[in-house]
Design a protein around this motif. Sequence first.
Motif, PDB file in Angstrom:
ATOM      1  N   LEU A 221       9.556  -8.468  12.798  1.00 45.17           N
ATOM      2  CA  LEU A 221       8.107  -8.694  12.808  1.00 45.17           C
ATOM      3  C   LEU A 221       7.400  -7.701  13.721  1.00 45.17           C
ATOM      4  O   LEU A 221       6.333  -7.171  13.381  1.00 45.17           O
ATOM      5  N   ARG A 222       7.992  -7.443  14.884  1.00 46.40           N
ATOM      6  CA  ARG A 222       7.406  -6.484  15.820  1.00 46.40           C
ATOM      7  C   ARG A 222       7.346  -5.096  15.201  1.00 46.40           C
ATOM      8  O   ARG A 222       6.329  -4.407  15.278  1.00 46.40           O
ATOM      9  N   ASP A 223       8.435  -4.690  14.560  1.00 49.77           N
ATOM     10  CA  ASP A 223       8.473  -3.363  13.943  1.00 49.77           C
ATOM     11  C   ASP A 223       7.459  -3.252  12.802  1.00 49.77           C
ATOM     12  O   ASP A 223       6.808  -2.212  12.632  1.00 49.77           O
ATOM     13  N   ALA A 224       7.297  -4.326  12.021  1.00 50.59           N
ATOM     14  CA  ALA A 224       6.322  -4.317  10.924  1.00 50.59           C
ATOM     15  C   ALA A 224       4.904  -4.222  11.488  1.00 50.59           C
ATOM     16  O   ALA A 224       4.066  -3.470  10.962  1.00 50.59           O
ATOM     17  N   ALA A 225       4.627  -4.961  12.562  1.00 49.04           N
ATOM     18  CA  ALA A 225       3.297  -4.908  13.179  1.00 49.04           C
ATOM     19  C   ALA A 225       3.037  -3.525  13.755  1.00 49.04           C
ATOM     20  O   ALA A 225       1.935  -2.984  13.621  1.00 49.04           O
ATOM     21  N   LEU A 226       4.049  -2.924  14.389  1.00 52.62           N
ATOM     22  CA  LEU A 226       3.888  -1.577  14.942  1.00 52.62           C
ATOM     23  C   LEU A 226       3.613  -0.567  13.837  1.00 52.62           C
ATOM     24  O   LEU A 226       2.761   0.315  13.991  1.00 52.62           O
ATOM     25  N   ALA A 227       4.280  -0.709  12.721  1.00 55.54           N
ATOM     26  CA  ALA A 227       4.048   0.200  11.593  1.00 55.54           C
ATOM     27  C   ALA A 227       2.614   0.059  11.077  1.00 55.54           C
ATOM     28  O   ALA A 227       1.954   1.060  10.764  1.00 55.54           O
ATOM     29  N   LEU A 228       2.113  -1.188  11.010  1.00 51.81           N
ATOM     30  CA  LEU A 228       0.726  -1.409  10.566  1.00 51.81           C
ATOM     31  C   LEU A 228      -0.271  -0.787  11.540  1.00 51.81           C
ATOM     32  O   LEU A 228      -1.258  -0.158  11.124  1.00 51.81           O
ATOM     33  N   VAL A 229      -0.029  -0.944  12.834  1.00 53.89           N
ATOM     34  CA  VAL A 229      -0.935  -0.376  13.834  1.00 53.89           C
ATOM     35  C   VAL A 229      -0.929   1.145  13.744  1.00 53.89           C
ATOM     36  O   VAL A 229      -1.980   1.793  13.774  1.00 53.89           O
ATOM     37  N   LYS A 230       0.250   1.747  13.615  1.00 49.82           N
ATOM     38  CA  LYS A 230       0.333   3.209  13.502  1.00 49.82           C
ATOM     39  C   LYS A 230      -0.371   3.694  12.247  1.00 49.82           C
ATOM     40  O   LYS A 230      -1.042   4.732  12.261  1.00 49.82           O
TER      41      LYS A 230
END
Length: 103
Positions: free
Chosen positions: A14-23
């Motif tokens: 979930l953290r990695d998916a959120a980071l990808a969305l923010v980037k």
Amino acid sequence: MSRRARQLAEDRALRDAALALVKDDIAHLRGDLREKGIVARIASSAALGTADIVEEGMELAEKHKPASYGIGAILAMIVGWWALGGGSGARDDEDDYAWDEID
């Protein structure tokens, strides 16, 4: 896999998916800023706001024509008074007041 390890793996995903969305959002904003700068965006927003205010003012004037005529007359009187030198401030600094005179 233990319950704790599985929860940790899900949280990381979930953290990695959120980071990808923010980037992705940051990259999109940077592209937008290159296309149209901040100053141009502010100017267009100000122009839209001004157009809305003028449009609402016109609608209000149409609804209340007698009042708008009165406001227009007052504004014309103020401009005329100002144009004829009504507020020129050309008075003497040494105005003669009765309480200033010592005889």
